[in-house]
Design a protein around this motif. Structure first.
Motif, PDB file in Angstrom:
ATOM      1  N   LYS A   1     -14.449  51.574 -38.501  1.00 52.63           N
ATOM      2  CA  LYS A   1     -15.146  50.483 -39.177  1.00 52.63           C
ATOM      3  C   LYS A   1     -14.241  49.757 -40.165  1.00 52.63           C
ATOM      4  N   GLN A   2     -13.378  50.486 -40.862  1.00 49.87           N
ATOM      5  CA  GLN A   2     -12.456  49.841 -41.796  1.00 49.87           C
ATOM      6  C   GLN A   2     -11.517  48.876 -41.078  1.00 49.87           C
ATOM      7  N   ILE A   3     -10.989  49.320 -39.953  1.00 49.24           N
ATOM      8  CA  ILE A   3     -10.104  48.459 -39.167  1.00 49.24           C
ATOM      9  C   ILE A   3     -10.865  47.242 -38.660  1.00 49.24           C
ATOM     10  N   ALA A   4     -12.083  47.468 -38.189  1.00 50.77           N
ATOM     11  CA  ALA A   4     -12.904  46.371 -37.677  1.00 50.77           C
ATOM     12  C   ALA A   4     -13.169  45.333 -38.766  1.00 50.77           C
ATOM     13  N   ASN A   5     -13.468  45.782 -39.983  1.00 51.39           N
ATOM     14  CA  ASN A   5     -13.731  44.853 -41.087  1.00 51.39           C
ATOM     15  C   ASN A   5     -12.501  44.018 -41.408  1.00 51.39           C
ATOM     16  N   GLU A   6     -11.326  44.634 -41.342  1.00 54.11           N
ATOM     17  CA  GLU A   6     -10.093  43.904 -41.628  1.00 54.11           C
ATOM     18  C   GLU A   6      -9.788  42.903 -40.522  1.00 54.11           C
ATOM     19  N   LEU A   7      -9.993  43.303 -39.282  1.00 57.43           N
ATOM     20  CA  LEU A   7      -9.721  42.410 -38.156  1.00 57.43           C
ATOM     21  C   LEU A   7     -10.678  41.224 -38.131  1.00 57.43           C
ATOM     22  N   ASP A   8     -11.873  41.407 -38.641  1.00 58.87           N
ATOM     23  CA  ASP A   8     -12.873  40.342 -38.644  1.00 58.87           C
ATOM     24  C   ASP A   8     -12.447  39.160 -39.512  1.00 58.87           C
ATOM     25  N   LYS A   9     -11.430  39.349 -40.354  1.00 53.73           N
ATOM     26  CA  LYS A   9     -10.950  38.285 -41.235  1.00 53.73           C
ATOM     27  C   LYS A   9      -9.964  37.342 -40.544  1.00 53.73           C
ATOM     28  N   PHE A  10      -9.436  37.750 -39.392  1.00 51.34           N
ATOM     29  CA  PHE A  10      -8.422  36.939 -38.714  1.00 51.34           C
ATOM     30  C   PHE A  10      -9.075  35.849 -37.863  1.00 51.34           C
TER      31      PHE A  10
END
Length: 359
Positions: A209-218
């Motif tokens: 989930k942490q990775i997903a949240n960061e990727l959602d910003k791109f």
């Protein structure tokens, strides 16, 4: 004005791309086979690598319309009528300066895929140790020494990963091993400009989930999921995977990324591709198969003739005469690896086992 000489041979990756291997060593690209392995991200920046004498010598070789030894993979693909990394990249990237970085974040992995090897999977590195103790050798002994460190993770600090963030970067491709297992990934993503195109290659077994949240910003994220067949067949080919998890994670990935399936077409899965294509259609994701050409025992060009008669398409490979010694090597490999992985090709891929006479 003197006309500039035009050369048939070129590779744009030599002017605007950097590839970092699982060991931290620089490569010309993911398909190259380097003569020299002394250039490492720990002691040389990506910018200095691209400006190195080594790169210039490769360029000079191309300019003479000669294939560099390192580029035998692309040469082989083009000789077989296949699209090569060189040809595809020439269409995508132009100009000088680092625009595209291909980085493999070590060999830490949770799977033991049949076509893979210890340099790209820490679990296969452990299999190499086990098989060497049992048989005195292993399928990978001729390629690397047994002393190979099972976890060749060069990125032991975020400071090393900071070297990947360069001015003008347009795209970064991240894989492993299994990249979603990397402990520094979230921090790395937080530092990359959000305008940079992010691409991942993953086995699809992990959702963080942490990775997903960061990727959602791109602005653009693409996740290529390496699956080779549908259901239990994929769990055999990519040993230790669980299809149910992959199925669920694909749906989760689709919430913030463009998702593709990227099967490697080999003797293991070539008879079962329709099932995979149907699955991809049901998920509304594209499927981009890539024909395996090595290790040669897994290539469909060396499949038994009776099996080739059942293969649809891939005429450029199935019309190549099969080598019986490669088939024998495949049988040895299957029997050895199945025995320590607690899997059985006869149950998971019965048609393949039958064609190879594995009973």
């Amino acid at each position: 004005m003197k006309a500039e000489k035009q050369f048939k041979m070129k590779c744009s990756l030599l002017t605007n791309h950097v590839c970092i291997h699982t060991t931290g060593e620089y490569r010309l690209c993911c398909a190259s086979q380097e003569e020299s392995k002394i250039h490492n991200v720990k002691n040389l920046s990506p910018i200095n690598w691209l400006a190195s004498d080594y790169i210039q010598n490769i360029k000079n070789t191309f300019e003479q319309d000669i294939w560099p030894i390192s580029c035998v993979g692309c040469q082989r693909r083009e000789d077989n009528g296949l699209a090569s990394k060189r040809l595809l990249s020439n269409e995508l990237y132009s100009g000088d300066g680092i625009k595209y970085i291909d980085v493999r974040l070590g060999n830490t992995c949770n799977l033991r895929c049949q076509m893979c090897w210890p340099v790209s999977s820490s679990k296969i590195a452990k299999d190499m140790e086990v098989l060497t103790k049992q048989f005195g050798t292993s399928p990978w002994t001729s390629m690397i020494p047994l002393s190979f460190v099972p976890n060749s993770n060069w990125q032991d600090s975020i400071e090393i990963l900071d070297k990947l963030i360069v001015n003008g970067l347009e795209e970064i491709y991240i894989t492993g091993g299994e990249p979603f297992l990397n402990k520094h990934l979230v921090k790395l993503l937080s530092k990359i400009p959000k305008s940079v195109k992010i691409r991942f290659n993953t086995n699809g077994t992990i959702f963080n989930k942490q990775i997903a949240n960061e990727l959602d910003k791109f602005s653009y994220v693409q996740i290529d999921v390496s699956i080779d067949a549908y259901g239990q067949k994929n769990d055999y080919i990519r040993a230790d995977s669980t299809w149910k998890d992959i199925d669920t994670n694909i749906d989760l990935f689709k919430e913030f990324a463009v998702v593709n399936a990227t099967p490697t077409v080999s003797v293991y899965n070539v008879l079962y591709l329709k099932e995979l294509y149907d699955f991809c259609h049901s998920k509304d994701i594209k499927c981009h198969p890539d024909e395996l050409i090595g290790p040669t025992k897994f290539c469909i060009s060396n499949a038994p003739d009776a099996m080739k008669a059942e293969i649809k398409g891939f005429e450029n490979l199935i019309n190549v005469p099969s080598l019986v010694e490669e088939q024998q090597d495949f049988i040895r490999y299957v029997k050895q690896t199945d025995s320590i992985r607690n899997i059985d090709i006869r149950q998971s891929l019965p048609e393949v086992a039958k064609f190879y006479g594995i009973d």
